[in-house]
Write a protein that holds these residues in place. Structure first.
Motif, short mmCIF file in Angstrom:
data_model
loop_
_atom_site.label_atom_id
_atom_site.label_comp_id
_atom_site.label_asym_id
_atom_site.label_seq_id
_atom_site.Cartn_x
_atom_site.Cartn_y
_atom_site.Cartn_z
N LYS A 102 -12.26 16.66 4.57
CA LYS A 102 -11.78 15.34 4.97
C LYS A 102 -10.32 15.46 5.37
O LYS A 102 -9.60 16.32 4.90
CB LYS A 102 -11.94 14.37 3.80
CG LYS A 102 -13.40 14.22 3.41
CD LYS A 102 -13.57 13.42 2.16
CE LYS A 102 -15.04 13.38 1.84
NZ LYS A 102 -15.35 13.70 0.49
N ASN A 103 -9.89 14.60 6.20
CA ASN A 103 -8.52 14.62 6.69
C ASN A 103 -7.63 13.88 5.69
O ASN A 103 -7.68 12.66 5.61
CB ASN A 103 -8.46 13.97 8.07
CG ASN A 103 -7.08 14.05 8.67
OD1 ASN A 103 -6.15 14.51 8.03
ND2 ASN A 103 -6.95 13.59 9.90
N PRO A 104 -6.86 14.63 4.89
CA PRO A 104 -6.05 13.96 3.88
C PRO A 104 -5.01 13.02 4.48
O PRO A 104 -4.68 12.00 3.89
CB PRO A 104 -5.38 15.11 3.12
CG PRO A 104 -5.49 16.30 4.00
CD PRO A 104 -6.66 16.07 4.89
N ALA A 106 -5.33 11.02 6.98
CA ALA A 106 -5.93 9.74 7.31
C ALA A 106 -6.17 8.91 6.05
O ALA A 106 -6.14 7.69 6.10
CB ALA A 106 -7.23 9.94 8.06
N ARG A 107 -6.40 9.56 4.94
CA ARG A 107 -6.69 8.85 3.69
C ARG A 107 -5.44 8.51 2.89
O ARG A 107 -5.47 7.61 2.08
CB ARG A 107 -7.61 9.73 2.84
CG ARG A 107 -8.98 9.88 3.44
CD ARG A 107 -9.96 9.50 2.41
NE ARG A 107 -11.26 9.25 3.00
CZ ARG A 107 -12.36 9.52 2.42
NH1 ARG A 107 -12.35 10.08 1.23
NH2 ARG A 107 -13.49 9.23 2.99
N CYS A 108 -4.43 9.30 3.04
CA CYS A 108 -3.25 9.13 2.17
C CYS A 108 -2.02 8.70 2.97
O CYS A 108 -0.90 9.20 2.75
CB CYS A 108 -2.97 10.45 1.44
SG CYS A 108 -4.38 11.07 0.50
N GLU A 110 -0.37 5.93 2.98
CA GLU A 110 0.65 5.22 2.17
C GLU A 110 1.51 6.22 1.40
O GLU A 110 2.74 6.13 1.38
CB GLU A 110 -0.06 4.28 1.21
CG GLU A 110 0.84 3.21 0.64
CD GLU A 110 0.05 2.22 -0.22
OE1 GLU A 110 0.41 2.07 -1.39
OE2 GLU A 110 -0.92 1.63 0.30
N TYR A 142 1.24 11.99 -3.56
CA TYR A 142 0.67 12.42 -2.27
C TYR A 142 -0.22 13.64 -2.44
O TYR A 142 -1.32 13.72 -1.90
CB TYR A 142 1.82 12.70 -1.29
CG TYR A 142 1.38 13.16 0.08
CD1 TYR A 142 0.42 12.45 0.80
CD2 TYR A 142 1.92 14.29 0.67
CE1 TYR A 142 0.01 12.86 2.07
CE2 TYR A 142 1.52 14.71 1.94
CZ TYR A 142 0.56 13.99 2.62
OH TYR A 142 0.18 14.39 3.86
N CYS A 145 -3.54 12.63 -4.06
CA CYS A 145 -4.37 11.92 -3.08
C CYS A 145 -5.02 12.91 -2.12
O CYS A 145 -6.21 12.81 -1.84
CB CYS A 145 -3.52 10.91 -2.32
SG CYS A 145 -4.45 10.03 -1.05
N ALA A 146 -4.24 13.88 -1.64
CA ALA A 146 -4.76 14.85 -0.69
C ALA A 146 -5.84 15.72 -1.33
O ALA A 146 -6.90 15.96 -0.73
CB ALA A 146 -3.62 15.73 -0.17
N SER A 149 -9.08 13.67 -1.77
CA SER A 149 -9.80 13.38 -0.52
C SER A 149 -10.51 14.61 0.04
O SER A 149 -11.41 14.48 0.84
CB SER A 149 -8.84 12.79 0.52
OG SER A 149 -7.93 13.78 0.93
N THR A 150 -10.12 15.82 -0.39
CA THR A 150 -10.81 17.03 0.07
C THR A 150 -11.84 17.51 -0.94
O THR A 150 -12.52 18.50 -0.72
CB THR A 150 -9.82 18.17 0.33
OG1 THR A 150 -9.12 18.47 -0.89
CG2 THR A 150 -8.84 17.83 1.42
#
Length: 154
Positions: A102-104, A106-108, A110, A142, A145-146, A149-150
């Motif tokens: 997944k593209n971190p 795009a998800r993180c 903020e 951050y 979150c990254a 998301s992966t």
């Protein structure tokens, strides 16, 4: 006494009173000729009927052979369709299991924005390295979150 009849030729011996041999064959009698003719006609009729039955059986055999060949083709095509469907299902299952990172970013968005803002403020403050150390909390947020998301963090 009786005597043996041979189709198409006269007997060579007679069993008459003295049992003597006939010097020359006697011409066949009219009864013998009729019997031979009837036998020949009967044989010809039976051969013709046999030929008709043989042809009918041969045609039926060829028809059955053709039907069997067609059924075998249908069976092979059906098997190919079944195998193709099975392969498609296996391919779909494998694609579903494939890891797609997944593209971190795009998800993180903020958390990334908070990091950049902290670093920009630290650079502008003129306090040097100490100002950058104060960004530790937003950098950790951050990073978490990254990783989440992966799929690298439970």
């Amino acid at each position: 006494a009786g005597h043996h009849r041979h189709w198409g030729r006269a007997p060579l011996e007679t069993m008459g009173g003295n049992g003597s041999k006939v010097a020359a064959a006697a011409p066949p009698s009219t009864d013998d000729q009729q019997l031979v003719a009837q036998a020949a006609m009967l044989e010809a009729k039976m051969r013709a009927e046999l030929e008709v039955r043989t042809q009918a059986m041969t045609a039926e055999f060829e028809d059955q052979k053709q039907k069997l060949a067609e059924q075998q083709v249908r069976n092979v095509l059906s098997l190919e369709k079944t195998e193709a469907a099975s392969l498609e299902a296996q391919i779909a299952a494998l694609k579903a299991q494939q890891y797609t990172p997944k593209n971190p970013a795009a998800r993180c968005m903020e958390e990334e924005g908070a990091c950049l803002k902290c670093y920009q403020e630290a650079a502008a403050s003129g306090q040097g390295v100490t100002a950058f150390l104060e960004c530790r909390a937003v950098v950790e947020a951050y990073s978490l979150c990254a990783k989440a998301s992966t799929g690298s963090v439970p």
